[in-house]
Design an enzyme around this catalytic site. Structure first.
Site, mmCIF file in Angstrom:
data_model
loop_
_atom_site.group_PDB
_atom_site.id
_atom_site.type_symbol
_atom_site.label_atom_id
_atom_site.label_comp_id
_atom_site.label_asym_id
_atom_site.label_seq_id
_atom_site.Cartn_x
_atom_site.Cartn_y
_atom_site.Cartn_z
ATOM 1 N N THR A 203 0.823 -1.205 0.000
ATOM 2 C CA THR A 203 0.000 0.000 0.000
ATOM 3 C C THR A 203 0.862 1.262 0.000
ATOM 4 O OG1 THR A 203 -1.498 1.266 1.420
ATOM 5 C CG2 THR A 203 -0.098 -0.301 2.530
ATOM 6 N N ASP A 204 0.281 2.349 -0.507
ATOM 7 C CA ASP A 204 0.999 3.641 -0.459
ATOM 8 C C ASP A 204 1.113 4.171 0.973
ATOM 9 O OD1 ASP A 204 -1.687 4.307 -0.084
ATOM 10 O OD2 ASP A 204 -1.754 5.830 -1.654
ATOM 11 N N GLU A 205 0.316 3.606 1.886
ATOM 12 C CA GLU A 205 0.314 4.126 3.267
ATOM 13 C C GLU A 205 1.635 3.914 3.979
ATOM 14 O OE1 GLU A 205 -2.900 3.226 5.797
ATOM 15 O OE2 GLU A 205 -4.383 3.412 4.211
ATOM 16 N N LYS B 263 2.166 -3.286 7.391
ATOM 17 C CA LYS B 263 2.440 -3.470 5.961
ATOM 18 C C LYS B 263 3.892 -3.064 5.654
ATOM 19 C CE LYS B 263 -0.018 -4.534 3.034
ATOM 20 N NZ LYS B 263 -0.404 -5.856 2.474
ATOM 21 N N TYR C 241 -1.915 -0.528 11.140
ATOM 22 C CA TYR C 241 -2.060 -1.209 9.836
ATOM 23 C C TYR C 241 -0.886 -0.886 8.928
ATOM 24 C CZ TYR C 241 -3.340 -1.660 4.921
ATOM 25 O OH TYR C 241 -3.308 -1.937 3.569
HETATM 26 P P1 NAD Z 1 -9.753 -7.295 2.348
HETATM 27 O O1 NAD Z 1 -9.750 -7.023 3.799
HETATM 28 O O2 NAD Z 1 -10.972 -7.019 1.553
HETATM 29 O O3 NAD Z 1 -9.390 -8.828 2.107
HETATM 30 C C1 NAD Z 1 -8.368 -9.482 2.813
HETATM 31 C C2 NAD Z 1 -8.559 -10.975 2.623
HETATM 32 O O4 NAD Z 1 -7.465 -11.634 3.308
HETATM 33 C C3 NAD Z 1 -9.862 -11.500 3.240
HETATM 34 O O5 NAD Z 1 -10.493 -12.379 2.326
HETATM 35 C C4 NAD Z 1 -9.389 -12.268 4.485
HETATM 36 O O6 NAD Z 1 -10.219 -13.353 4.820
HETATM 37 C C5 NAD Z 1 -8.002 -12.720 4.040
HETATM 38 N N1 NAD Z 1 -7.130 -13.001 5.205
HETATM 39 C C6 NAD Z 1 -6.936 -12.208 6.296
HETATM 40 N N2 NAD Z 1 -6.085 -12.822 7.155
HETATM 41 C C7 NAD Z 1 -5.711 -13.983 6.564
HETATM 42 C C8 NAD Z 1 -4.832 -15.045 6.944
HETATM 43 N N3 NAD Z 1 -4.155 -15.016 8.106
HETATM 44 N N4 NAD Z 1 -4.685 -16.083 6.100
HETATM 45 C C9 NAD Z 1 -5.367 -16.136 4.912
HETATM 46 N N5 NAD Z 1 -6.219 -15.173 4.518
HETATM 47 C C10 NAD Z 1 -6.383 -14.108 5.328
HETATM 48 O O7 NAD Z 1 -8.489 -6.512 1.767
HETATM 49 P P2 NAD Z 1 -8.311 -5.792 0.357
HETATM 50 O O8 NAD Z 1 -8.819 -4.416 0.444
HETATM 51 O O9 NAD Z 1 -8.759 -6.707 -0.713
HETATM 52 O O10 NAD Z 1 -6.710 -5.689 0.316
HETATM 53 C C11 NAD Z 1 -5.930 -6.725 -0.259
HETATM 54 C C12 NAD Z 1 -4.478 -6.340 -0.177
HETATM 55 O O11 NAD Z 1 -4.253 -5.117 -0.877
HETATM 56 C C13 NAD Z 1 -3.965 -6.095 1.240
HETATM 57 O O12 NAD Z 1 -2.665 -6.619 1.325
HETATM 58 C C14 NAD Z 1 -3.954 -4.581 1.371
HETATM 59 O O13 NAD Z 1 -2.975 -4.178 2.287
HETATM 60 C C15 NAD Z 1 -3.607 -4.168 -0.038
HETATM 61 N N6 NAD Z 1 -4.087 -2.854 -0.475
HETATM 62 C C16 NAD Z 1 -5.404 -2.516 -0.346
HETATM 63 C C17 NAD Z 1 -5.853 -1.302 -0.850
HETATM 64 C C18 NAD Z 1 -7.304 -0.888 -0.758
HETATM 65 O O14 NAD Z 1 -7.641 0.236 -1.086
HETATM 66 N N7 NAD Z 1 -8.219 -1.760 -0.338
HETATM 67 C C19 NAD Z 1 -4.938 -0.424 -1.460
HETATM 68 C C20 NAD Z 1 -3.596 -0.793 -1.559
HETATM 69 C C21 NAD Z 1 -3.185 -2.019 -1.082
HETATM 70 O O1 DAU Z 2 -4.122 3.911 0.503
HETATM 71 C C1 DAU Z 2 -4.355 2.547 0.452
HETATM 72 C C2 DAU Z 2 -5.179 2.106 1.646
HETATM 73 O O2 DAU Z 2 -6.503 2.574 1.413
HETATM 74 C C3 DAU Z 2 -5.173 0.604 1.837
HETATM 75 O O3 DAU Z 2 -3.870 0.190 2.187
HETATM 76 C C4 DAU Z 2 -6.152 0.173 2.946
HETATM 77 O O4 DAU Z 2 -6.217 -1.234 3.007
HETATM 78 C C5 DAU Z 2 -7.524 0.726 2.604
HETATM 79 O O5 DAU Z 2 -8.445 0.420 3.628
HETATM 80 C C6 DAU Z 2 -7.452 2.243 2.397
HETATM 81 O O6 DAU Z 2 -7.136 2.912 3.646
HETATM 82 P P1 DAU Z 2 -7.887 4.275 4.088
HETATM 83 O O7 DAU Z 2 -7.768 4.401 5.546
HETATM 84 O O8 DAU Z 2 -7.470 5.403 3.217
HETATM 85 O O9 DAU Z 2 -9.397 3.859 3.633
HETATM 86 P P2 DAU Z 2 -10.825 3.998 4.336
HETATM 87 O O10 DAU Z 2 -11.812 3.474 3.350
HETATM 88 O O11 DAU Z 2 -10.849 3.438 5.694
HETATM 89 O O12 DAU Z 2 -10.987 5.580 4.457
HETATM 90 C C7 DAU Z 2 -10.812 6.441 3.343
HETATM 91 C C8 DAU Z 2 -10.886 7.878 3.847
HETATM 92 O O13 DAU Z 2 -12.219 8.152 4.286
HETATM 93 C C9 DAU Z 2 -10.001 8.166 5.045
HETATM 94 O O14 DAU Z 2 -9.530 9.502 4.940
HETATM 95 C C10 DAU Z 2 -10.946 8.038 6.247
HETATM 96 C C11 DAU Z 2 -12.246 8.537 5.680
HETATM 97 N N1 DAU Z 2 -13.498 7.967 6.226
HETATM 98 C C12 DAU Z 2 -13.619 6.622 6.336
HETATM 99 C C13 DAU Z 2 -14.802 6.046 6.763
HETATM 100 C C14 DAU Z 2 -14.948 4.552 6.896
HETATM 101 C C15 DAU Z 2 -14.571 8.817 6.528
HETATM 102 O O15 DAU Z 2 -14.465 10.057 6.415
HETATM 103 N N2 DAU Z 2 -15.749 8.261 6.948
HETATM 104 C C16 DAU Z 2 -15.918 6.907 7.075
HETATM 105 O O16 DAU Z 2 -17.028 6.463 7.439
#
Ligand code: NAD
Ligand code: DAU
Length: 336
Positions: free
Chosen positions: A121-123, A152, A148
């Site tokens: 992630t970019d975080e 990562k 989190y």
């Molecule tokens: P998600 O939470 O929707 O899915 C995570 C999946 O991993 C789930 O199906 C969960 O059951 C599985 N899991 C959790 N713990 C596990 C374990 N110990 N063994 C096997 N499976 C397990 O997450 P997502 O949003 O699909 O993110 C996927 C990946 O992408 C993550 O690594 C996250 O850090 C990265 N990422 C997410 C975003 C975003 O915006 N969602 C952006 C950048 C990177």
């Molecule tokens: O940047 C990549 C990341 O993006 C991933 O690594 C994470 O897995 C993914 O969850 C996401 O993280 P954020 O914390 O940016 O996403 P989230 O959807 O939780 O929140 C997005 C923005 O919205 C953040 O600034 C918090 C805000 N927010 C979130 C919720 C749930 C609100 O203002 N209201 C809300 O109800």
């Protein structure tokens, strides 16, 4: 090609499975997923992949799954605890899965000499000031803010060490915020869409001015494929689609798309340590691998996403109440 896709029942992983089966029918996929609260069995409906319920920290299971993998096969590692708010409320599973789990996978990849792609992630780079042209690049120093993002960052460091010390054939990608179908309702965009659909008011943390750099999940997953097919081993690629928008702007767009009053929003206590802004410079990925996003119109991408949630109420409704109860408790603690 055989692929072991970890976390394939989650948001990005399940979309990766569907995209791969549509576009690369020769790939044979095994999903390994622990089916935590974040997974949804329905997300893999219609997929031909073999689905295995298990923990990525289970070394014996990984040996079994990789036993007949060969030199051209790969592990694509999506599995993680992925939600910042959960990590603030209880960091322990983030250490177990994101750090310990990644360690076990790296060791399995080393034992079986399997190509490894790590989804990050970019975080890990921390945040940027609001209103500047600065963007993250691959060389930006790590500076994570939340449990989190720290977990990562720890996982990324392990991958880099395994590349350098053991010569593991691995690549990394660090992507910005994804949106699209099958994202859990705890996350910002699905939470607001489903709240609006239920007649409620969107909830913005703090002032709503925080900025995220949105990318459609299919564009992220095509970037993963570009790296798997053409990426240089040992390299990190940043993935983003120039989709910067403040949370307030996203809520306004969603209200317009869904026909709700854009001013009928609630501002709630801010997330502790809330990152202000993320922005990605994806120049390396574009120049080296020729990747370009297809979803360049954020409004059109959000319209498609709203449409998906409206048509798949049965997919999200069972989790909505639980998630809102969780948020009510978090808000109560933060307001004290
Ligand atoms: P998600 O939470 O929707 O899915 C995570 C999946 O991993 C789930 O199906 C969960 O059951 C599985 N899991 C959790 N713990 C596990 C374990 N110990 N063994 C096997 N499976 C397990 O997450 P997502 O949003 O699909 O993110 C996927 C990946 O992408 C993550 O690594 C996250 O850090 C990265 N990422 C997410 C975003 C975003 O915006 N969602 C952006 C950048 C990177
Ligand atoms: O940047 C990549 C990341 O993006 C991933 O690594 C994470 O897995 C993914 O969850 C996401 O993280 P954020 O914390 O940016 O996403 P989230 O959807 O939780 O929140 C997005 C923005 O919205 C953040 O600034 C918090 C805000 N927010 C979130 C919720 C749930 C609100 O203002 N209201 C809300 O109800």
């Amino acid at each position: 090609m055989r692929l072991l896709v970890t976390g394939g029942a989650g948001f990005i992983g399940s979309n990766f499975v569907h995209l791969t089966e549509r576009t690369r029918p020769d790939a044979r996929i095994t999903v390994v997923d622990a089916f935590t609260y974040a997974a949804n069995e329905a997300s893999l409906e219609g997929a031909a992949a073999t689905i295995v319920r298990g923990d990525i920290a289970d070394a014996a299971l990984l040996d079994e799954l990789l036993a007949d993998f060969g030199p051209d096969d790969a592990i694509v590692h999506f599995a993680a605890e992925s939600h910042n708010d959960n990590s603030i409320a209880g960091p322990s599973p983030f250490i177990d899965t994101n750090i310990r789990g990644t360690f076990e996978l790296l060791e399995a990849a080393r034992r079986h000499d399997i190509r490894f792609h790590h989804i990050s992630t970019d975080e890990v780079y921390g945040d940027l000031p609001l209103g500047t042209p600065e963007r993250f690049i691959e060389a930006t120093p790590y500076h994570p803010s939340s449990p989190y993002s720290a977990s990562k960052a720890g996982a990324d460091m392990l991958v880099r060490a395994w590349i350098r010390t053991y010569g593991l054939r691995a690549t990394l990608s660090n992507c910005s915020n994804n949106y699209g179908p099958r994202q859990h309702v705890e996350k910002f965009i699905p939470r607001q869409i489903t709240t609006l659909d239920d007649g409620g008011r969107p909830r913005l943390y703090g002032t709503g001015d925080n900025v995220r750099d949105w990318i459609h999940v299919d564009d992220h997953n095509e970037a993963v494929w570009a790296i798997l097919e053409r990426g240089r081993l040992g390299e990190t690629y940043l993935v983003g689609a120039d989709g910067e928008a403040s949370n307030r702007e996203i809520v306004r767009l969603l209200c317009e798309i869904m026909g709700h009053d854009p001013d009928a929003v609630d501002f709630v206590t801010d997330r502790p340590g809330h990152d202000r802004r993320y922005a990605i410079d994806a120049g390396k990925l574009q120049a080296e691998l020729g990747w370009e996003p297809r979803y360049t119109d954020l409004r059109a991408g959000l319209e498609q996403t709203v449409d998906w949630y409206r048509k798949h109420r049965e997919w999200w409704e069972p989790s909505k109440g639980v998630v809102e109860e969780k948020y009510a408790k978090i808000e109560e603690v933060l307001e004290r």
